[in-house]
Structure formats: structure tokens, C-alpha cells
Design an enzyme around this catalytic site. Structure first.
Site, PDB file in Angstrom:
ATOM      1  N   ASP A 127      -7.883  -5.206  -0.722  1.00  0.00           N
ATOM      2  CA  ASP A 127      -7.802  -5.770  -1.947  1.00  0.00           C
ATOM      3  C   ASP A 127      -7.344  -7.087  -2.019  1.00  0.00           C
ATOM      4  OD1 ASP A 127      -9.490  -3.839  -3.687  1.00  0.00           O
ATOM      5  OD2 ASP A 127      -7.542  -2.702  -3.300  1.00  0.00           O
ATOM      6  N   HIS A 144       1.254  -1.357  -0.231  1.00  0.00           N
ATOM      7  CA  HIS A 144      -0.050  -0.158  -0.457  1.00  0.00           C
ATOM      8  C   HIS A 144       1.009   1.555   0.042  1.00  0.00           C
ATOM      9  CE1 HIS A 144      -3.037   2.383   1.068  1.00  0.00           C
ATOM     10  NE2 HIS A 144      -3.430   1.518   0.473  1.00  0.00           N
TER      11      HIS A 144
HETATM   12  N1  ACO Z   1       4.454  -6.984  -5.012  1.00  0.00           N
HETATM   13  C1  ACO Z   1       5.899  -7.368  -4.922  1.00  0.00           C
HETATM   14  N2  ACO Z   1       6.443  -6.458  -4.281  1.00  0.00           N
HETATM   15  C2  ACO Z   1       5.752  -5.106  -4.175  1.00  0.00           C
HETATM   16  C3  ACO Z   1       4.354  -5.274  -4.213  1.00  0.00           C
HETATM   17  C4  ACO Z   1       3.476  -5.853  -4.864  1.00  0.00           C
HETATM   18  N3  ACO Z   1       2.361  -6.363  -4.358  1.00  0.00           N
HETATM   19  N4  ACO Z   1       4.123  -3.849  -3.857  1.00  0.00           N
HETATM   20  C5  ACO Z   1       5.824  -3.188  -2.997  1.00  0.00           C
HETATM   21  N5  ACO Z   1       6.329  -3.708  -3.789  1.00  0.00           N
HETATM   22  C6  ACO Z   1       7.880  -3.684  -3.453  1.00  0.00           C
HETATM   23  C7  ACO Z   1       7.845  -2.494  -5.263  1.00  0.00           C
HETATM   24  O1  ACO Z   1       7.872  -3.445  -6.559  1.00  0.00           O
HETATM   25  C8  ACO Z   1       9.676  -1.908  -4.047  1.00  0.00           C
HETATM   26  O2  ACO Z   1      10.660  -2.580  -3.962  1.00  0.00           O
HETATM   27  P1  ACO Z   1      11.997  -2.661  -4.610  1.00  0.00           P
HETATM   28  O3  ACO Z   1      11.481  -1.335  -3.549  1.00  0.00           O
HETATM   29  O4  ACO Z   1      12.575  -3.248  -4.391  1.00  0.00           O
HETATM   30  O5  ACO Z   1      12.027  -1.525  -5.588  1.00  0.00           O
HETATM   31  C9  ACO Z   1       8.892  -1.694  -2.782  1.00  0.00           C
HETATM   32  O6  ACO Z   1       8.168  -3.319  -2.515  1.00  0.00           O
HETATM   33  C10 ACO Z   1       8.142  -0.600  -2.186  1.00  0.00           C
HETATM   34  O7  ACO Z   1       6.740  -0.615  -3.653  1.00  0.00           O
HETATM   35  P2  ACO Z   1       6.388   0.802  -3.671  1.00  0.00           P
HETATM   36  O8  ACO Z   1       6.782   0.775  -5.265  1.00  0.00           O
HETATM   37  O9  ACO Z   1       7.061   2.119  -3.000  1.00  0.00           O
HETATM   38  O10 ACO Z   1       5.366   0.728  -3.795  1.00  0.00           O
HETATM   39  P3  ACO Z   1       4.257   2.224  -4.048  1.00  0.00           P
HETATM   40  O11 ACO Z   1       3.795   3.015  -2.764  1.00  0.00           O
HETATM   41  O12 ACO Z   1       4.732   2.768  -5.481  1.00  0.00           O
HETATM   42  O13 ACO Z   1       3.057   1.644  -4.280  1.00  0.00           O
HETATM   43  C11 ACO Z   1       1.479  -0.669  -5.052  1.00  0.00           C
HETATM   44  C12 ACO Z   1       1.275   0.788  -3.579  1.00  0.00           C
HETATM   45  C13 ACO Z   1       0.799   0.363  -6.076  1.00  0.00           C
HETATM   46  C14 ACO Z   1      -0.725  -0.423  -3.527  1.00  0.00           C
HETATM   47  C15 ACO Z   1       1.727  -1.344  -4.573  1.00  0.00           C
HETATM   48  O14 ACO Z   1       1.646  -2.033  -3.512  1.00  0.00           O
HETATM   49  C16 ACO Z   1       1.054  -2.843  -5.251  1.00  0.00           C
HETATM   50  O15 ACO Z   1       1.528  -2.258  -7.266  1.00  0.00           O
HETATM   51  N6  ACO Z   1       0.187  -3.541  -5.596  1.00  0.00           N
HETATM   52  C17 ACO Z   1      -0.417  -4.395  -5.750  1.00  0.00           C
HETATM   53  C18 ACO Z   1      -1.837  -4.388  -6.548  1.00  0.00           C
HETATM   54  C19 ACO Z   1      -2.479  -3.793  -5.071  1.00  0.00           C
HETATM   55  O16 ACO Z   1      -2.547  -4.639  -4.920  1.00  0.00           O
HETATM   56  N7  ACO Z   1      -3.276  -2.515  -5.274  1.00  0.00           N
HETATM   57  C20 ACO Z   1      -4.338  -2.269  -4.521  1.00  0.00           C
HETATM   58  C21 ACO Z   1      -4.357  -0.974  -3.330  1.00  0.00           C
HETATM   59  S1  ACO Z   1      -5.096  -0.337  -1.585  1.00  0.00           S
HETATM   60  C22 ACO Z   1      -6.155  -0.341  -2.926  1.00  0.00           C
HETATM   61  O17 ACO Z   1      -6.286   0.530  -3.722  1.00  0.00           O
HETATM   62  C23 ACO Z   1      -7.351   0.237  -2.137  1.00  0.00           C
END
Ligand code: ACO
Length: 447
Positions: free
Chosen positions: A386, A327
Site C-alpha cells: 500500500d 504486514h
Molecule cells: N508503524 C509503527 N509500528 C508498527 C507498525 C507501523 N505501521 N506496524 C506494526 N508496528 C509495530 C506494532 O505496534 C508492534 O509493536 P510492539 O511489538 O512494540 O507491540 C510490532 O510492530 C508488531 O506488529 P503487529 O502488531 O504484530 O502487527 P500486526 O500483524 O498486528 O498488524 C498491520 C499488521 C495491521 C498491517 C500493521 O503493521 C499496521 O497497522 N500497519 C499500518 C497500516 C497498513 O499499512 N496496512 C496495510 C497492510 S497491507 C494490506 O492490507 C494490503
């Protein structure tokens, strides 16, 4: 609420070609929000003499507070009473977990929109007005019916909302508080009817009219599952589950879709157009479309494939993300996910006396595996709302492609509150700057 206090911070900027005075010092204002979180006041930076300094925040504006708001507050980390990492979400100061358990979606919607919980009389008037406005007009029904039955539900909903916008274009004056309030009630009332109409169209069935005798969630289930031939009376537990799902999704501060709604509102655009814009942002798989992706992902794997899918999610060269995990704001368990997890497990226990279905088994095993994995632990990636809302809606029998619409139906209350807050505050048009890395001026040189 604490008073906004202001303390000073110092900014030292190198001054070129001035050996006498190589640095210029400025005093910046720091502001504290209601919870004492500190913010550099960007407006004070604009007043620094001739030097124009802007913030550079190119990672999805994660370090920027785009505006002031009084609607909801998120504490991204912390521990619950049992020492488990868990965030907090408050609607107008009230804990969302308590609202979901002890209150209803309509009470929360009233609270979100008006700032205070309703009195008995206020609530009666609010819910009577909502009941009276559930029906959608013929033109909007026809617009829905024009679509190919395979079209994604969010695309059809955008068109249905455009039809409503056309219908109300001359009726409501966006400069009038009363008109905007009336329109807000119509939108909350009609979103479930539009959703149900889309489902019936996709199933090639005739629509079912709203039932005035039923409350918001009960009527929503009735419109989704009853047919012309048979009225389905929903189990009160299922009605409560849907009501809780709606309450938990009603508001979430400056989420991408809400920010879009505010941005469009700051341009003076009409309310329904703001909601259409917000809906398109919500439908993306990284935001409100994630609940649908979670179920599709779980349907596409078996328990044996869980290690492979986790490895794919961890591979930096693979763009694949584990849907339903991570998140932007929470570094701990999302409080909404905690409630939904418990709820889903209870429905599973009650409705599958024998065994949970394969997809639910896979979900439980995937959750367990990810929570034990160093990659997810180190990055504080917990299951998000979600992950469980998709499973909860599935157990209610709601088709997967409708999940984002259920989310949008709930979030309409939050969007409306933010659109109103934005208008009432007389906010400047939302227009961030950019960090330009393109060509400097080039004279035209081609023949
Ligand atoms: N699976 C694998 N790796 C992940 C995931 C995931 N679901 N989420 C984050 N990461 C990793 C990133 O690749 C990053 O890795 P790094 O540091 O090696 O580069 C690290 O965790 C930090 O993540 P961020 O990129 O800072 O996360 P960001 O805030 O940009 O994105 C998001 C948040 C879009 C929700 C992301 O976690 C994601 O894509 N999750 C999957 C989709 C999802 O479930 N969305 C629903 C969100 S809740 C809502 O909208 C109600």
C-alpha cells in the site's frame, strides 16, 4: 505438489486429583502443507476422549490456519538473489512478480479462478464475455447517483453492489456451477464500470460508456478519464502500470477481506453478498484503505517533519501507526511492493522530467528514514504494497478516495476464487469458538 504427510506429536495434559496418573498423554496428528510447513491438526484434538481442548489464539488468529486452500501461497521471509530480505507470493504456483511483468490481469484472473492458465481459445472466450458484460443497469446507476457527492467511494460501491445483488437475486441459482461462473464473469466485468461511475458522479460529470475495442485496463482508464466531450487515449505505459497494479492486488490468501468472503460463503449466502462483506472489510485503514491513508499522511507532512512522525509511530502510548509499513504475514519486503516501488520510480522519472513532486520526495525520504530506524529494523517492518500502490495510482492521476475501489476491483478475482473453493469443498460453516472470560452463572437478584 508434495503429498500430505502425517507425523505424530505428543500432548501431555495434567489430570487433576489423580496421584496415580497425574498426566494423560495424547497423540496428535501433524500435517504438512505443500511447502512442508507443519500444522497441528485441530480435528485430531477433537477426538481426545472426554477432554475437550481448543486452541486459544487471541491475536487476530495469527497462529491459525482456518481452512485448506490451493489458490495462493505466501512465503513470509527469505532473501532475493541480491541477499535482500524478500517474501514470495505465488498464484496457483506462479510467481506474482513474473505474472505482473509478463502476463495480464485478465490472464491472472483466469488462472486464479480456474487453477490453470488459459489456452488462447479459453482466453479469447473469457475476455469476450467480460467485454460483453461491462455495462451496468439503470437501477444501479441511479443508486450511485442518489448519494451525496462527498460520500466515501467504498460506501457508494457497497450500495451499488447491493443493487446488483437485488437485480440478480432470482436470475442466478447459487447451487448451479454454471450460474456461479456466469455471475463471476459479470462481477469482474462490472467492478471497473461501477468504480468509474462513482468517480464521474463525485465529479458531477456524465458517465462514459465502456469501449469494446479496448482491453480491461485500457478501458478502465478510458472510463475514468475520458469525458463526453473528449476521449482520452491513455499512454500504453500507463495502461501497463494499471494492469500491473491490478495483477499484484488480485489475490493474497486469507487476508481479512478474503476470510470475510469465505466466512459469508460458508453460510450459503449469495456471491454478491459475500463480495459486499469483503469490500467493507477491505475498506478499513489497516487493510485496503491503507493506500489512501498513506497519501493523506504524506500530504499532511513536510520532509522536515519526518523525524517527528517516525517518533510518533514508535511511541507505545500513541495509537498512531506509520501507514504503508508492516504486514501481518511478511517479515521481509512484500514482493508486490518491490515491483510497485520500481514501477513508481520509473513513472516518476518519466513523468516529472524536472523534479518529483513534494509528496513523492517526502515518500522517498520517509522510506529511507524508516528503513534505517532500529524500531522498524528490529520488528521487521518494511514498506508494504500500500505504500507504493497509493503513489503509483497518484502518478496515474487517480483520485485518492478511489484507491480502495481499484484494490477491490482487482481483489474481486481472488474473492470469487475463494468463495468458489469454499462452496465446492462443502466447508462447514465458519464458526470459531471463543475463550470466555466473563461471569460464570449468576442468578437474577435484582428486584
Ligand atoms: N508503524 C509503527 N509500528 C508498527 C507498525 C507501523 N505501521 N506496524 C506494526 N508496528 C509495530 C506494532 O505496534 C508492534 O509493536 P510492539 O511489538 O512494540 O507491540 C510490532 O510492530 C508488531 O506488529 P503487529 O502488531 O504484530 O502487527 P500486526 O500483524 O498486528 O498488524 C498491520 C499488521 C495491521 C498491517 C500493521 O503493521 C499496521 O497497522 N500497519 C499500518 C497500516 C497498513 O499499512 N496496512 C496495510 C497492510 S497491507 C494490506 O492490507 C494490503
Amino acid at each position: 505438489m508434495s503429498e500430505m504427510t502425517q507425523v505424530a506429536a505428543k500432548l501431555t495434559i495434567p489430570v487433576n486429583n489423580n496421584p496415580e496418573k497425574p498426566h494423560q498423554e495424547y497423540e496428535l496428528e501433524l500435517s504438512e502443507d505443500s511447502y512442508g510447513n507443519l500444522f497441528i491438526d485441530a480435528d485430531s484434538i477433537n477426538q481426545l476422549g472426554n477432554t475437550r481442548i481448543l486452541f486459544k489464539d487471541t491475536k487476530g488468529m495469527r497462529n491459525t490456519a482456518a481452512d485448506e486452500s490451493k489458490i495462493s501461497y505466501i512465503k513470509p521471509s527469505g532473501n532475493n538473489d541480491n541477499g535482500v530480505p524478500q517474501g514470495i507470493l505465488l498464484y496457483r504456483g506462479f510467481d506474482v512478480k513474473q505474472l505482473a511483468t509478463h502476463s495480464t490481469f485478465l490472464e491472472s484472473s483466469y488462472l486464479i479462478l480456474n487453477g490453470e492458465p488459459p489456452s488462447k481459445e479459453e482466453f479469447k472466450q473469457f475476455s469476450d464475455e467480460l467485454k460483453a458484460n461491462r455495462i451496468i443497469d439503470k437501477q444501479t446507476e441511479e443508486v450511485i447517483n442518489q448519494f451525496d457527492r462527498q460520500t466515501h467511494a467504498t460506501t457508494i460501491m457497497s450500495a451499488a453492489l447491493a443493487s446488483l445483488a437485488a437485480r440478480y437475486e432470482d436470475k442466478y441459482n447459487m447451487a448451479s456451477d454454471e450460474d456461479r461462473q456466469e455471475l463471476a464473469i459479470r462481477m469482474i466485468a462490472k467492478m471497473p464500470t461501477i468504480t468509474a461511475h462513482i468517480l464521474k458522479h463525485q465529479q458531477d460529470q456524465r458517465t462514459v460508456s465502456p469501449d469494446e475495442e479496448l482491453g480491461h485496463a485500457a478501458n478502465f482508464l478510458h472510463m475514468l478519464f475520458s469525458t463526453q466531450a473528449k476521449k482520452v487515449v491513455s499512454d500504453p505505459k500507463h495502461i501497463k502500470v494499471l494492469d500491473m497494479i491490478l495483477t499484484l492486488h488480485a489475490e493474497h490468501s486469507f487476508a481479512a477481506s478474503t476470510f470475510v468472503a469465505r466466512t459469508v460463503a460458508s453460510c450459503g449466502t449469495s456471491t454478491i453478498s459475500c463480495i459486499i462483506a469483503a469490500l467493507t472489510a477491505l475498506s478499513g485503514p489497516l487493510h485496503g484503505g491503507a493506500n489512501e491513508e498513506v497519501v493523506r499522511m504524506l500530504e499532511g507532512i513536510t520532509s522536515d517533519e519526518i523525524p517527528d512522525i517516525i517518533n510518533r509511530a514508535k511511541d507505545p502510548s500513541d495509537p498512531f501507526k506509520l501507514f504503508g509499513f508492516g504486514h501481518r504475514i511478511y517479515n521481509a519486503m512484500d514482493p508486490r511492493a518491490v515491483v510497485l516501488r520500481e514501477l513508481t520510480m520509473n513513472i516518476i522519472k518519466e513523468s516529472h522530467e524536472e523534479k518529483p513532486s513534494d509528496i513523492l520526495k517526502t515518500a522517498i525520504l520517509l522510506e529511507e528514514a524508516a528503513l534505517k530506524d532500529e524500531y522498524f529494523i528490529n520488528r521487521k517492518l518494511f514498506p508494504n504494497v500500500d505504500f507504493y500502490s497509493g503513489l503509483a495510482m497518484m502518478t496515474l492521476g487517480i483520485p485518492t478516495n478511489l484507491f480502495p475501489l481499484i484494490f477491490a476491483t482487482a481483489r474481486t478475482s481472488g474473492w470469487l476464487a475463494h468463495i468458489e473453493e469454499c462452496r465446492k469443498s462443502g466447508a462447514s460453516i465458519y464458526r470459531p469458538n471463543q475463550y470466555y472470560t466473563g461471569w460464570k452463572f449468576r442468578p437474577i437478584g435484582w428486584p
